[in-house]
Design a protein around this motif. Structure first.
Motif, PDB file in Angstrom:
ATOM      1  N   ALA A 217       0.833  -1.208   0.000  1.00 45.19           N
ATOM      2  CA  ALA A 217       0.000   0.000   0.000  1.00 45.19           C
ATOM      3  C   ALA A 217       0.865   1.253   0.000  1.00 45.19           C
ATOM      4  O   ALA A 217       0.563   2.242  -0.686  1.00 45.19           O
ATOM      5  CB  ALA A 217      -0.932  -0.003   1.212  1.00 45.19           C
ATOM      6  N   ASP A 218       1.960   1.217   0.746  1.00 42.66           N
ATOM      7  CA  ASP A 218       2.853   2.363   0.817  1.00 42.66           C
ATOM      8  C   ASP A 218       3.523   2.613  -0.530  1.00 42.66           C
ATOM      9  O   ASP A 218       3.661   3.761  -0.970  1.00 42.66           O
ATOM     10  CB  ASP A 218       3.901   2.132   1.904  1.00 42.66           C
ATOM     11  CG  ASP A 218       4.744   3.366   2.169  1.00 42.66           C
ATOM     12  OD1 ASP A 218       4.183   4.476   2.204  1.00 42.66           O
ATOM     13  OD2 ASP A 218       5.969   3.231   2.327  1.00 42.66           O
ATOM     14  N   LEU A 219       3.950   1.544  -1.211  1.00 42.18           N
ATOM     15  CA  LEU A 219       4.565   1.692  -2.530  1.00 42.18           C
ATOM     16  C   LEU A 219       3.580   2.277  -3.540  1.00 42.18           C
ATOM     17  O   LEU A 219       3.981   2.958  -4.484  1.00 42.18           O
ATOM     18  CB  LEU A 219       5.072   0.336  -3.027  1.00 42.18           C
ATOM     19  CG  LEU A 219       6.360  -0.185  -2.381  1.00 42.18           C
ATOM     20  CD1 LEU A 219       6.627  -1.624  -2.801  1.00 42.18           C
ATOM     21  CD2 LEU A 219       7.541   0.706  -2.762  1.00 42.18           C
ATOM     22  N   ALA A 220       2.294   2.008  -3.322  1.00 43.83           N
ATOM     23  CA  ALA A 220       1.265   2.564  -4.205  1.00 43.83           C
ATOM     24  C   ALA A 220       0.885   3.989  -3.815  1.00 43.83           C
ATOM     25  O   ALA A 220       0.038   4.605  -4.464  1.00 43.83           O
ATOM     26  CB  ALA A 220       0.021   1.676  -4.181  1.00 43.83           C
ATOM     27  N   TRP A 228      -6.022   1.251   6.903  1.00 49.36           N
ATOM     28  CA  TRP A 228      -5.818  -0.110   6.408  1.00 49.36           C
ATOM     29  C   TRP A 228      -5.908  -1.095   7.570  1.00 49.36           C
ATOM     30  O   TRP A 228      -5.274  -0.917   8.604  1.00 49.36           O
ATOM     31  CB  TRP A 228      -4.458  -0.242   5.734  1.00 49.36           C
ATOM     32  CG  TRP A 228      -4.345   0.466   4.420  1.00 49.36           C
ATOM     33  CD1 TRP A 228      -3.711   1.650   4.184  1.00 49.36           C
ATOM     34  CD2 TRP A 228      -4.888   0.040   3.166  1.00 49.36           C
ATOM     35  NE1 TRP A 228      -3.822   1.990   2.855  1.00 49.36           N
ATOM     36  CE2 TRP A 228      -4.537   1.015   2.201  1.00 49.36           C
ATOM     37  CE3 TRP A 228      -5.629  -1.067   2.761  1.00 49.36           C
ATOM     38  CZ2 TRP A 228      -4.898   0.916   0.866  1.00 49.36           C
ATOM     39  CZ3 TRP A 228      -5.993  -1.172   1.425  1.00 49.36           C
ATOM     40  CH2 TRP A 228      -5.630  -0.194   0.494  1.00 49.36           C
ATOM     41  N   ALA A 229      -6.708  -2.134   7.390  1.00 46.38           N
ATOM     42  CA  ALA A 229      -6.885  -3.134   8.447  1.00 46.38           C
ATOM     43  C   ALA A 229      -7.307  -4.452   7.813  1.00 46.38           C
ATOM     44  O   ALA A 229      -7.838  -4.488   6.698  1.00 46.38           O
ATOM     45  CB  ALA A 229      -7.937  -2.676   9.457  1.00 46.38           C
ATOM     46  N   LEU A 240      -5.944  -6.719   3.210  1.00 51.61           N
ATOM     47  CA  LEU A 240      -6.086  -5.451   3.915  1.00 51.61           C
ATOM     48  C   LEU A 240      -7.165  -4.649   3.200  1.00 51.61           C
ATOM     49  O   LEU A 240      -7.266  -4.681   1.970  1.00 51.61           O
ATOM     50  CB  LEU A 240      -4.778  -4.656   3.913  1.00 51.61           C
ATOM     51  CG  LEU A 240      -3.656  -5.084   4.859  1.00 51.61           C
ATOM     52  CD1 LEU A 240      -2.454  -4.159   4.684  1.00 51.61           C
ATOM     53  CD2 LEU A 240      -4.119  -5.074   6.309  1.00 51.61           C
ATOM     54  N   TYR A 241      -7.952  -3.924   4.002  1.00 52.99           N
ATOM     55  CA  TYR A 241      -9.024  -3.126   3.410  1.00 52.99           C
ATOM     56  C   TYR A 241      -8.997  -1.711   3.974  1.00 52.99           C
ATOM     57  O   TYR A 241      -8.740  -1.507   5.163  1.00 52.99           O
ATOM     58  CB  TYR A 241     -10.390  -3.752   3.690  1.00 52.99           C
ATOM     59  CG  TYR A 241     -11.528  -3.000   3.038  1.00 52.99           C
ATOM     60  CD1 TYR A 241     -11.679  -3.007   1.656  1.00 52.99           C
ATOM     61  CD2 TYR A 241     -12.436  -2.264   3.796  1.00 52.99           C
ATOM     62  CE1 TYR A 241     -12.711  -2.306   1.045  1.00 52.99           C
ATOM     63  CE2 TYR A 241     -13.469  -1.565   3.192  1.00 52.99           C
ATOM     64  CZ  TYR A 241     -13.601  -1.594   1.810  1.00 52.99           C
ATOM     65  OH  TYR A 241     -14.615  -0.890   1.208  1.00 52.99           O
ATOM     66  N   SER A 242      -9.255  -0.737   3.102  1.00 54.67           N
ATOM     67  CA  SER A 242      -9.381   0.659   3.517  1.00 54.67           C
ATOM     68  C   SER A 242     -10.780   1.142   3.168  1.00 54.67           C
ATOM     69  O   SER A 242     -11.135   1.237   1.987  1.00 54.67           O
ATOM     70  CB  SER A 242      -8.339   1.537   2.810  1.00 54.67           C
ATOM     71  OG  SER A 242      -8.645   2.915   2.998  1.00 54.67           O
ATOM     72  N   ALA A 243     -11.571   1.435   4.201  1.00 59.20           N
ATOM     73  CA  ALA A 243     -12.909   1.980   3.964  1.00 59.20           C
ATOM     74  C   ALA A 243     -12.818   3.404   3.439  1.00 59.20           C
ATOM     75  O   ALA A 243     -13.635   3.829   2.617  1.00 59.20           O
ATOM     76  CB  ALA A 243     -13.727   1.933   5.253  1.00 59.20           C
ATOM     77  N   ASN A 244     -11.811   4.163   3.913  1.00 63.00           N
ATOM     78  CA  ASN A 244     -11.638   5.532   3.421  1.00 63.00           C
ATOM     79  C   ASN A 244     -11.411   5.558   1.917  1.00 63.00           C
ATOM     80  O   ASN A 244     -11.963   6.390   1.198  1.00 63.00           O
ATOM     81  CB  ASN A 244     -10.461   6.208   4.129  1.00 63.00           C
ATOM     82  CG  ASN A 244     -10.759   6.536   5.580  1.00 63.00           C
ATOM     83  OD1 ASN A 244     -11.913   6.583   5.991  1.00 63.00           O
ATOM     84  ND2 ASN A 244      -9.719   6.749   6.368  1.00 63.00           N
TER      85      ASN A 244
END
Length: 291
Positions: A217-220, A228-229, A240-244
């Motif tokens: 995710a950080d590289l993206a 992220w959780a 990992l999923y990000s609702a935001n």
């Protein structure tokens, strides 16, 4: 006494007047500061930082556009939407060796990208080594009679600028895909990765863990989404999923059996595969296990 007859005295008076006028604001502000110093007052509407959203990030906008346009490309448009749909028609990247372009110039890009993923802990270094074991002097003759060198990657580009790079190899004379890597041509962000590896026993190669997915995710450029959780009741082994951001990262390592055909004989080979992807996903679309 006439002031005009005493120019020095007059100049002194003017200078004094200017100094008094110049000092007046400073004296006033100092008095105000002294009056309010040590006193506090509540702010009626405190500032709140905006919550980041998926549309704030270029790569997520691109992935969402590809998802929407790809779906629309295979759905018959309404009569009134035919013109607008024609302007947004999505053309996907071709996947077969015969329809892709020799990507000799991309060899360093592939090696650097996979090495970066390994160095950041996204994938185990063994996966990068399997993917970039170019071999040598292997050739494949396609159905069209053309001969293809197999010590270079091949690539295709879709209408949104996503580049898919693949490496092919021969297993007992049968052509198979060694890896498939999709990245955004503008930013170099990897959105999908698939690698095949030989299966010598039942010990699975290392799969990306939570720290590895966070590094992905950080590289993206998406770590700043901040939420992220690991999703609850997910069918994915690693996710990992990000609702935001309405974004989902998944990773899987699993055995599979490759079947092919060469010299009028069937070819069967036991192998492992790694699948890693970043894709848009609303909370309603997030897969969950059914109890």
């Amino acid at each position: 006494m006439s002031l005009w007859q005493h120019p020095r005295f007059m100049a002194g008076l003017c200078t004094a007047a200017v100094l008094v006028c110049a000092a007046a604001p400073a004296v006033f502000l100092t008095a105000v500061d002294a009056a309010v110093l040590g006193r506090s007052a509540s702010v009626q509407n405190a500032y709140e930082a905006p919550t980041p959203r998926g549309e704030d990030y270029y790569i997520l906008r691109q992935l969402t556009a590809r998802q929407q346009q790809s779906a629309a490309a295979y759905a018959p448009p309404e009569e009134e939407d035919r013109t607008s749909m024609a302007l947004k028609m999505y053309i996907g990247a071709q996947n077969s060796l015969e329809s892709m372009v020799n990507g000799y110039d991309y060899m360093e890009t592939v090696s650097t990208t996979l090495q970066s993923l390994a160095e950041r802990g996204v994938i185990d270094v063994s996966w990068a080594q399997w993917a970039t074991d170019w071999g040598g002097n292997q050739y494949y003759e396609g159905y069209n009679g053309q001969t293809y060198a197999l010590d270079v990657p091949y690539y295709a580009t879709d209408s949104l600028g996503f580049v898919t790079l693949k490496r092919f190899a021969l297993d007992q004379g049968s052509l198979y895909t060694v890896f498939s890597l999709t990245m955004d041509s503008r930013t170099g962000v990897v959105t999908q990765l698939w690698i095949s590896a030989p299966r010598e026993d039942d010990t699975a190669p290392a799969a990306p863990d939570e720290a590895g997915l966070r590094a992905f995710a950080d590289l993206a450029g998406l770590e700043s989404l901040g939420d992220w959780a690991v999703p609850d009741q997910t069918p994915y082994t690693h996710a990992l999923y990000s609702a935001n951001g309405a974004a989902l990262i998944t990773a899987t390592v699993s055995p599979y059996q490759y079947t092919g055909w060469a010299n009028s004989s069937s070819v069967v080979s036991d192998r492992w595969f790694l699948s890693l992807s970043l894709e848009p996903c609303t909370p309603e679309e997030l897969p969950t296990l059914v109890s």
